[in-house]
Design a protein around this motif. Structure first.
Motif, PDB file in Angstrom:
ATOM      1  N   ILE B  98       4.414  25.450  23.160  1.00 56.06           N
ATOM      2  CA  ILE B  98       5.639  25.818  23.869  1.00 56.06           C
ATOM      3  C   ILE B  98       6.816  25.087  23.245  1.00 56.06           C
ATOM      4  O   ILE B  98       7.153  23.973  23.639  1.00 56.06           O
ATOM      5  CB  ILE B  98       5.519  25.529  25.374  1.00 56.06           C
ATOM      6  CG1 ILE B  98       4.253  26.195  25.917  1.00 56.06           C
ATOM      7  CG2 ILE B  98       6.750  26.053  26.112  1.00 56.06           C
ATOM      8  CD1 ILE B  98       4.043  26.029  27.386  1.00 56.06           C
ATOM      9  N   VAL B 101       9.892  22.610  24.948  1.00 56.40           N
ATOM     10  CA  VAL B 101       9.526  21.891  26.177  1.00 56.40           C
ATOM     11  C   VAL B 101       8.762  20.643  25.748  1.00 56.40           C
ATOM     12  O   VAL B 101       7.710  20.749  25.118  1.00 56.40           O
ATOM     13  CB  VAL B 101       8.631  22.740  27.098  1.00 56.40           C
ATOM     14  CG1 VAL B 101       8.246  21.950  28.334  1.00 56.40           C
ATOM     15  CG2 VAL B 101       9.324  24.035  27.483  1.00 56.40           C
ATOM     16  N   PHE B 106       6.791  18.607  30.501  1.00 60.56           N
ATOM     17  CA  PHE B 106       5.769  19.542  30.947  1.00 60.56           C
ATOM     18  C   PHE B 106       4.773  18.857  31.879  1.00 60.56           C
ATOM     19  O   PHE B 106       4.456  19.335  32.979  1.00 60.56           O
ATOM     20  CB  PHE B 106       5.073  20.122  29.702  1.00 60.56           C
ATOM     21  CG  PHE B 106       3.763  20.796  29.941  1.00 60.56           C
ATOM     22  CD1 PHE B 106       3.674  21.918  30.765  1.00 60.56           C
ATOM     23  CD2 PHE B 106       2.604  20.338  29.317  1.00 60.56           C
ATOM     24  CE1 PHE B 106       2.456  22.546  30.965  1.00 60.56           C
ATOM     25  CE2 PHE B 106       1.396  20.961  29.512  1.00 60.56           C
ATOM     26  CZ  PHE B 106       1.309  22.065  30.338  1.00 60.56           C
ATOM     27  N   VAL B 109       6.493  17.928  35.239  1.00 53.89           N
ATOM     28  CA  VAL B 109       6.709  19.084  36.110  1.00 53.89           C
ATOM     29  C   VAL B 109       5.388  19.541  36.722  1.00 53.89           C
ATOM     30  O   VAL B 109       5.303  19.830  37.922  1.00 53.89           O
ATOM     31  CB  VAL B 109       7.385  20.242  35.311  1.00 53.89           C
ATOM     32  CG1 VAL B 109       7.414  21.514  36.132  1.00 53.89           C
ATOM     33  CG2 VAL B 109       8.803  19.846  34.914  1.00 53.89           C
ATOM     34  N   ALA B 110       4.325  19.552  35.904  1.00 52.54           N
ATOM     35  CA  ALA B 110       3.010  19.959  36.412  1.00 52.54           C
ATOM     36  C   ALA B 110       2.517  18.970  37.470  1.00 52.54           C
ATOM     37  O   ALA B 110       2.047  19.365  38.542  1.00 52.54           O
ATOM     38  CB  ALA B 110       2.016  20.046  35.257  1.00 52.54           C
ATOM     39  N   VAL B 150       5.334  20.754  23.557  1.00 51.82           N
ATOM     40  CA  VAL B 150       3.958  20.957  24.000  1.00 51.82           C
ATOM     41  C   VAL B 150       3.133  21.636  22.897  1.00 51.82           C
ATOM     42  O   VAL B 150       3.410  22.782  22.518  1.00 51.82           O
ATOM     43  CB  VAL B 150       3.909  21.834  25.275  1.00 51.82           C
ATOM     44  CG1 VAL B 150       2.463  22.068  25.702  1.00 51.82           C
ATOM     45  CG2 VAL B 150       4.715  21.204  26.394  1.00 51.82           C
TER      46      VAL B 150
END
Lengths: 439, 262
Positions: B98, B101, B106, B109-110, B150
Motif C-alpha cells: 500500500i 500509507v 496502518f 489505525v488497525a 506498508v
C-alpha cells in the motif's frame, strides 16, 4: 465526445469569440494605472493578441477544456479593492510571518502585507516602486509569452509583485504571496502578476496561494515568471483553492540557467474551471527540475494542467509526478510535454501521471508528449487511471478497518505522496486536512 | 495442545462456496478449540486458500450453503472488518503493498479499530510507539520498517514477518496462516515460526495452511487435515504430515475414493 464539444463551442462563432477577446483587452487596457504604462511590454502583447484568436476546441491545446461557460460571462476589469484582516487571517502561515504579500484584485495591499522578515538587499514589493530595476530585461520576456491569456495579462496587469534576490542571498523565511479577489456584482477579470528573479547562487522558498473569498463567478488570469540564474535554488508551491464559481487560468513560466534547481508543487483544489500552463525553459546545462502536481476535484469541477519542460543543454534532470483524484462528474486533463533538443544529451527525465477515479461519471484525459531529438537520454513516462483497488480495501478490512475508513486512508495516501513535497509544515498539514475532510 | 474441554473457537459445517459461479468448497467440516494448532494440507486447487478467504470474508467468495460459527457468533453475518475485530486474523499468502500509507500508521489505525470495537479509547501516537517497538521483537524486525509504506519494496520474507507482526499486535483468537511458509528461506521460516509459537496460548488457536511439511517441524500441529476437492478428506496427528511428505498425496486420495480408511 469531440462532436458535442465542438457543438458547445459553436454557440459562438470565431468572429464572436474574437470580439469577446477584443472587449476583454480594451477593458483591461483601460484599467491600467498611468504609472505602469510600460509601453514596450504592453504594445508587444497587444500586437500578439491582434494576431491570435480566442482558443476553441479545435486548438489541440484546448481540445478537452471547453471555455463556453467562461464566454457566457462578460467580465469587467477589476479596480482597486480592499479586504479585511479576517479574509486573510486563515491563509497566513506562521512560517511566513513577516514575509507575506497580500494581493487584492491584482494589486498589492500595503495594509495587509508584511515585509519585516526579509534580509537586507532582498526586494519584495510592488512593481510601481521598483521600475528602476532591470525590469524590462525580465518582465514578460520569459519564453511562453506567445499565448493568448498570458498576453491578456501582459496588456492589463495593474500591478506586479516583484521579488528580486541579489547574488548569493539565501532567504531563510519562506515568502508567501496570497492572492484574493474581492467580488462585485459584475463578474470581474482579475489579473495578478508576479516576477521573481533569483540571481546567481541565491535561494528562496516561495508560496503562491490563490484563495477564494466567494463562490460568485470571476475570472482570475494569473501570470508568474520565475527566473533562476546560475546555481540558484527555488522551491515553489502554487496552491489554487479559489471559490466554486471561479474561472482560473494561470501561467507559471520558469527560466533556469545552468546548475539551478527548481522544485515546484502545484495543488488544485478549487475553482469551477482551472487551467495551469506550467512551462520550464532550460538555458544552461545541468539543471534540476522537479515538478509535482496534485488535484482533487468533485461536482462539476474541471482542471487542466499543461506542462512543458524544454531542454536544450546537456545533463538536465527532470522529475515530474502529477496525481489527480476525480469524483462525481469532475473532469481532469493532463498534458505533459517534454521537449529534449539535440543538444540536451544525457538528460535524465521521468514523468508519471496517476489518476484516481472515485465515480463512474468522472473523466480523465491524459497525454504524455515526449519530443526527443537527442539520442543519448533517459526519458521514462507513464500514466495510470484507476479506481480504488478492491484487494487493498479488503486487506485493510481484514485488519479491522471498515470499508469507508479504508477508502479514506487510501485516498489520503494517494494525495500525501504529493503534499510531502511541500516543505512548509503548516501549509502541508492544512492541505492534508482538506484532503482528509474531502475524502 | 489438545484439551477437549476447552472452548470451541471455530465450527464449520457442510460449507459450500463459489468463486465466479464455480463451486470450490464442497461440504467442508472443521472444528477448532482454544489452544489447538491445526494444519491444513493439500494439493494446489484443493480449496485451502479459498477456505481462508471465506473465513476472512473476501467479497469474491460466495457462500452457498453450510454454516460457520466463531466463538458462538454466526460468522457469515459479519462484515470483514467486524470479523477482524471479533478475533479472526488472516495472514495473507501475498500481503498487499500500500504505497503512501506508512506501516506505523496502518498498524495504529488497525489497532485502534480493534480497541474501538471493544469499547476502549484509542491510544495515542506515543503510547502506540512504545507498544509496537515491543512487538517488533516477536519477529525480529527493525524499527525502520515502521516508517516505510506498508509492504512496499519488502522482500518476501519481510512481508511475511510483517504479517506476523500484525498478528502479534492484534492478538487474534483465531489466526489463519495462508501459506505463510511458501518461498521463505530457512532463517525467515524459523523467525516466523518462532513468532507464531510465542503467540500461541491456551486461549487462542492457529490454522496453518501449507503445502509443505517443513514448517511443521517448527510449529507442531495438534491435527493435520488433508483437503481435496473442496473437503477435508482425512485428519490425523502430526505424523500424517511426515507421511504425506514421504509418500505424497495419492494414497490418501485413493483411500478417499475407495472409502478405505487410511
Amino acid at each position: 465526445m469531440a462532436s458535442s464539444t465542438a457543438e458547445v463551442h459553436s454557440r459562438m462563432t470565431a468572429d464572436q469569440r474574437d470580439a469577446y477577446l477584443k472587449g476583454l483587452v480594451q477593458g483591461a487596457k483601460a484599467a491600467v494605472p498611468k504609472a505602469l504604462a510600460l509601453e514596450t511590454v504592453r504594445s508587444r502583447a497587444e500586437a500578439l493578441l491582434n494576431e491570435h484568436a480566442f482558443p476553441s476546441a479545435r486548438d489541440e491545446d484546448w481540445r478537452f477544456t471547453d471555455l463556453a461557460d467562461l464566454l457566457a460571462h462578460n467580465f469587467v476589469a477589476a479596480g482597486e479593492a480592499t479586504v479585511g484582516e479576517a479574509d486573510v487571517a486563515d491563509l497566513r502561515l506562521p512560517e511566513t510571518a513577516g514575509a507575506q504579500v497580500v494581493v487584492v484584485n491584482g494589486r498589492i495591499s500595503a495594509e495587509r502585507s508584511q515585509f519585516q522578515n526579509l534580509p537586507d538587499g532582498v526586494i519584495v514589493g510592488s512593481l510601481q516602486s521598483h521600475l528602476d530595476l532591470q525590469i524590462v530585461e525580465r518582465l514578460a520576456q520569459a519564453s511562453g509569452h506567445h499565448e493568448v491569456f498570458t498576453a491578456l495579462n501582459s496588456v492589463g496587469f495593474q500591478d506586479a509583485v516583484v521579488v528580486w534576490l541579489p547574488r548569493n542571498t539565501v532567504v531563510e523565511t519562506p515568502l508567501q504571496i496570497i492572492y484574493l479577489s474581492q467580488p462585485e456584482e459584475t463578474p470581474l477579470l482579475v489579473q495578478p502578476r508576479c516576477l521573481v528573479v533569483a540571481e546567481t547562487g541565491s535561494a528562496l522558498t516561495l508560496i503562491e496561494d490563490f484563495g477564494g473569498l466567494s463562490a460568485a463567478p470571476h475570472f482570475t488570469n494569473a501570470v508568474t515568471e520565475l527566473w533562476l540564474d546560475a546555481n540558484a535554488q527555488l522551491t515553489h508551491s502554487r496552491i489554487q483553492r479559489e471559490g466554486a464559481g471561479t474561472f482560473h487560468i494561470g501561467k507559471t513560466a520558469v527560466t533556469q540557467a545552468r546548475d539551478s534547481q527548481y522544485i515546484g508543487t502545484a495543488v488544485d483544489f478549487g475553482a469551477r474551471l482551472a487551467r495551469h500552463n506550467w512551462e520550464i525553459y532550460q538555458t544552461g546545462e545541468q539543471t534540476t527540475t522537479k515538478i509535482y502536481g496534485l488535484g482533487a476535484i468533485a461536482a462539476n469541477q474541471h482542471i487542466d494542467t499543461h506542462s512543458l519542460v524544454a531542454l536544450s543543454h546537456p545533463h538536465g534532470v527532470v522529475e515530474q509526478q502529477h496525481k489527480v483524484i476525480v469524483d462525481d462528474h469532475a473532469h481532469s486533463v493532463f498534458n505533459g510535454r517534454m521537449a529534449v533538443a539535440q543538444k540536451a544529451q544525457l538528460t535524465n527525465a521521468s514523468q508519471l501521471n496517476r489518476n484516481l477515479l472515485l465515480s463512474d461519471k468522472a473523466r480523465v484525459d491524459t497525454k504524455p508528449q515526449l519530443e526527443i531529438v537527442a539520442d543519448n537520454v533517459k526519458c521514462a513516462h507513464g500514466a495510470t487511471v484507476s479506481q480504488l483497488q478492491a484487494d487493498e480495501i479488503f486487506y485493510l478490512q481484514s485488519r479491522g478497518i471498515s470499508a469507508p475508513q479504508a477508502q479514506r486512508l487510501l485516498i489520503y495516501a494517494f494525495a500525501m505522496e504529493m503534499l510531502e513535497t511541500i516543505s512548509v509544515e503548516t501549509l502541508r498539514s492544512r492541505l492534508a486536512s482538506t484532503i482528509s475532510k474531502w475524502a | 495442545m489438545i484439551n477437549e474441554n476447552s472452548e470451541i473457537i471455530l465450527s464449520v459445517r457442510d460449507l459450500r462456496a463459489n468463486v465466479d459461479g464455480t463451486e470450490i468448497l464442497k461440504g467442508l467440516n472443521l472444528e477448532v478449540r482454544a489452544g489447538e494448532i491445526h494444519a491444513i494440507m493439500g494439493l494446489n486447487g484443493s480449496g485451502k486458500s479459498t477456505f481462508s478467504k471465506v473465513l476472512a470474508g473476501h467479497p469474491d467468495y460466495e457462500v452457498t450453503a453450510g454454516e460457520i460459527h466463531f466463538k458462538g457468533q454466526d460468522l457469515l453475518e459479519l462484515e470483514p472488518h467486524d470479523r477482524a475485530t471479533s478475533g479472526i486474523f488472516l495472514a495473507f499468502q501475498y500481503p498487499l503493498e500500500i504505497p503512501g500509507v506508512s506501516n506505523r500508521d496502518f498498524l495504529r489505525v488497525a489497532f485502534n479499530a480493534h480497541r474501538k470495537a471493544r469499547g476502549e479509547d484509542e491510544i495515542d501516537v506515543f503510547d502506540f510507539d512504545d507498544l509496537i517497538e515491543e512487538k517488533l521483537n516477536v519477529v525480529k524486525m527493525d524499527a525502520s520498517f515502521l516508517d516505510r509504506s506498508v509492504n512496499e519494496g519488502f522482500s518476501g520474507g519481510e512481508k511475511k514477518r510483517n504479517e506476523i507482526l500484525q498478528m502479534a499486535l492484534l492478538e487474534p483468537a483465531l489466526a489463519i496462516l495462508d501459506e505463510t511458509d511458501s518461498g521463505l528461506d530457512i532463517d525467515a521460516l524459523k523467525t516466523v515460526a518462532g513468532g507464531v509459537n510465542q503467540l500461541s496460548t491456551s486461549d487462542n488457536a492457529v490454522v496453518l495452511i501449507t503445502h509443505y511439511q517443513r514448517m511443521l517441524d517448527y510449529i507442531v500441529p495438534d491435527y493435520v487435515h488433508v483437503m481435496a476437492d473442496g473437503r477435508i478428506i482425512t485428519t490425523g496427528g502430526k505424523d500424517l504430515a511426515k507421511e504425506l511428505e514421504s509418500r505424497g498425496y495419492e494414497w490418501v486420495l485413493e483411500a478417499d475414493r475407495t472409502g478405505v480408511t487410511a
